[in-house]
Design an enzyme around this catalytic site. Structure first.
Site, short mmCIF file in Angstrom:
data_model
loop_
_atom_site.label_atom_id
_atom_site.label_comp_id
_atom_site.label_asym_id
_atom_site.label_seq_id
_atom_site.Cartn_x
_atom_site.Cartn_y
_atom_site.Cartn_z
N LYS A 1 -8.29 -3.31 -1.74
CA LYS A 1 -6.88 -3.35 -1.35
C LYS A 1 -6.31 -1.96 -1.09
O LYS A 1 -5.61 -1.74 -0.10
CB LYS A 1 -6.06 -4.03 -2.44
CG LYS A 1 -6.37 -5.49 -2.65
CD LYS A 1 -5.48 -6.10 -3.71
CE LYS A 1 -5.71 -5.52 -5.10
NZ LYS A 1 -7.04 -5.82 -5.64
N THR A 2 -6.59 -1.03 -2.00
CA THR A 2 -5.98 0.29 -1.86
C THR A 2 -6.47 1.00 -0.62
O THR A 2 -5.67 1.56 0.15
CB THR A 2 -6.27 1.13 -3.11
OG1 THR A 2 -5.65 0.52 -4.25
CG2 THR A 2 -5.72 2.54 -2.95
N GLU B 1 0.25 -3.12 -0.84
CA GLU B 1 -0.91 -3.64 -1.55
C GLU B 1 -0.44 -4.78 -2.46
O GLU B 1 0.49 -4.60 -3.25
CB GLU B 1 -1.52 -2.51 -2.37
CG GLU B 1 -2.75 -2.85 -3.14
CD GLU B 1 -3.35 -1.62 -3.82
OE1 GLU B 1 -4.08 -1.81 -4.81
OE2 GLU B 1 -3.09 -0.50 -3.38
#
Length: 503
Positions: free
Chosen positions: A139-140, A183
């Site tokens: 995600k990051t 995110e």
């Protein structure tokens, strides 16, 4: 001990910052909360906040006008007014600043609205078109890629991601454009507080079982997230991942009569499928000390896009594919989006280059799930080439160590040398019989064993570097404080002459 915040019913703010008044943040120094505070401050909100430690990001917020306190105290809510900032109207709390925190309890007693961090982020999103990046892993990096891509494409997005983005200098900023890139964290179900127009789903695997209890519950929360997409919305899913592919198939079938579901776009590396974007080829380049890759993608119409990425690994090539697809569906110019991706230089703690000593390169990575560990090691092997890869791993959480010990061991066995530190407990109390030994005793790496050095990181570092040769790569890895050992590794390398033996 302070208990984690338990998210309440999904009631995200629909009127943005209007009505929140003076906002006080608990856990102000954390990457997530500080990012929200920065965005709200840039949007004109009056903010204040507290954290247990005095962290640099708090001084940055203070210099921009925030009232900042170190050490939780119920009287801090009154000190805000005493400093001329006006009374606190709303409190936004991190996941660890819940009941038992004196400022949280005081806010509840006074009847102040107390929002979870994710609800605060949802309030900041109001009025924007939202691109949310979800998934068990990646995600990051993927949301950071999107922030860089949309920024360099000239649409000036607002963004809030989990780590500072190289080239943008921050993890969160308020832009003037219509897009908000975020995110979406599934760890406690709070991703359901967001209302995306485009959602990227990188993968779906069992994790955070201390919260969910079962893999089925993890699958369900991602389905619930997909349900939040409007009829005009787009789900961008990785077809290489079985869980994300199943979610995409489910989304296609989930529509109801006269209620259109979201459009579904998939990406992957299997040419036998009919994905919207296919990763055709990836070749390591000399960019950034040999960590880059030249990747080729093929679209459904047969046209190709070739990018030179600065980050290694097949997983990052797939992350970039997700961003290309999202940019396409957001209406960005294709050439501008591709150029933005090429300018992405990584994020903090995601295969981050930390330096070189004695001819050995040292990287640091946040990987803390077996799949993430396997991806980071695969990237490390690519960068090491014909040389060897050595890993210093710190398990994160006793429950995750208990649930995935065998998976961690299998992933770590792909390295040449492994040392395992004691478990980083974070929010958990120890579990009887659970420790790093459950992983170390199962590792089967070529160099002598996955040694656990209880409570002595210095000894682990010395043991790890003993057999290294010039050209080898060392990777420190985990979601705890193992990142501090990257500097120790470089110092240890500087004190020795590589022996050129397998030690």
């Amino acid at each position: 001990m302070t208990q984690p915040v338990t998210p309440g019913p999904v009631t995200p703010a629909t009127d943005g910052l209007a009505g929140l008044g003076r906002i006080h943040f608990l856990g102000l120094g954390g990457v997530g909360v500080s990012g929200i505070a920065r965005i709200m401050q840039q949007l004109g909100a009056r903010i204040s906040g507290t954290d247990a430690k005095d962290l640099p990001v708090m001084r940055e917020l203070e210099s921009a006008g925030a009232a900042v306190f170190v050490g939780y105290d119920a009287e801090n809510l009154d000190r805000v007014a005493a400093d001329g900032g006006g009374s606190v109207d709303t409190v936004i709390a991190s996941s660890i600043a819940g009941p038992g925190n004196p400022e949280y309890d005081a806010a509840v007693q006074r009847g102040l609205p107390v929002l979870h961090r994710s609800e605060g982020l949802a309030a900041a999103m109001a009025g924007h078109r939202v691109l949310a990046v979800a998934g068990t892993h990646g995600k990051t990096t993927t949301s950071s890629m999107a922030a860089m891509t949309f920024t360099r494409a000239g649409v000036d997005p607002t963004f809030a991601v989990g780590a500072a983005v190289a080239g943008l200098g921050t993890n969160a900023s308020a832009g003037t454009g219509e897009w908000f890139i975020a995110e979406a964290d599934e760890s406690d179900g709070t991703l359901l507080n967001y209302r995306p127009e485009i959602a990227i789903l990188t993968n779906v695997e069992a994790d955070h079982l201390d919260h969910y209890g079962s893999e089925e519950a993890v699958t369900q929360v991602f389905r619930d997230f997909i349900r939040l997409l409007p009829g005009r919305g787009v789900l961008v899913a990785c077809a290489d991942d079985p869980g994300a592919r199943e979610a995409a198939d489910w989304a296609r079938a989930a529509g109801e009569p006269d209620v259109p579901g979201p459009r579904v776009a998939t990406y992957g590396s299997d040419p036998s499928r009919t994905d919207d974007l296919v990763l055709v080829d990836s070749v390591l380049t000399g960019l950034d000390g040999g960590t880059g890759q030249r990747v080729t993608y093929r679209w459904q119409d047969g046209t190709t896009t070739v990018l030179t990425l600065s980050v290694p690994g097949r997983h990052n090539a797939l992350n970039a594919a997700a961003v290309l697809l999202a940019a396409y569906h957001a209406g960005l110019d294709g050439a501008a989006a591709a150029s933005g991706l090429e300018q992405f230089r990584g994020t903090a703690r995601r295969f981050e280059y930390r330096g070189q000593s004695a001819g050995v390169r040292v990287f640091d990575d946040y990987a803390h799930h077996p799949t993430e560990v396997a991806a980071a090691i695969a990237a490390g092997r690519t960068v090491a080439g014909e040389h060897r890869l050595h890993v210093l791993f710190q398990p994160h959480l006793f429950s995750r160590t208990r649930d995935f010990a065998q998976g961690f061991a299998e992933a770590l066995s792909a390295a040449d040398g492994v040392r395992v530190l004691p478990v980083y407990p974070a929010r958990e109390e120890p579990i009887p019989g659970v420790g790093s030994h459950l992983i170390a005793e199962r590792v089967n790496a070529p160099l002598p064993g996955a040694k656990v050095v209880p409570e002595d990181a210095a000894a682990a570092v010395e043991s790890l570097v003993a057999p290294v040769r010039p050209g080898d790569v060392i990777l420190t890895m985990g979601a705890g404080d193992v990142t501090a050992q990257a500097g120790a590794v470089l110092e240890a390398l500087g004190r020795r002459t590589p022996r050129g033996e397998d030690g």
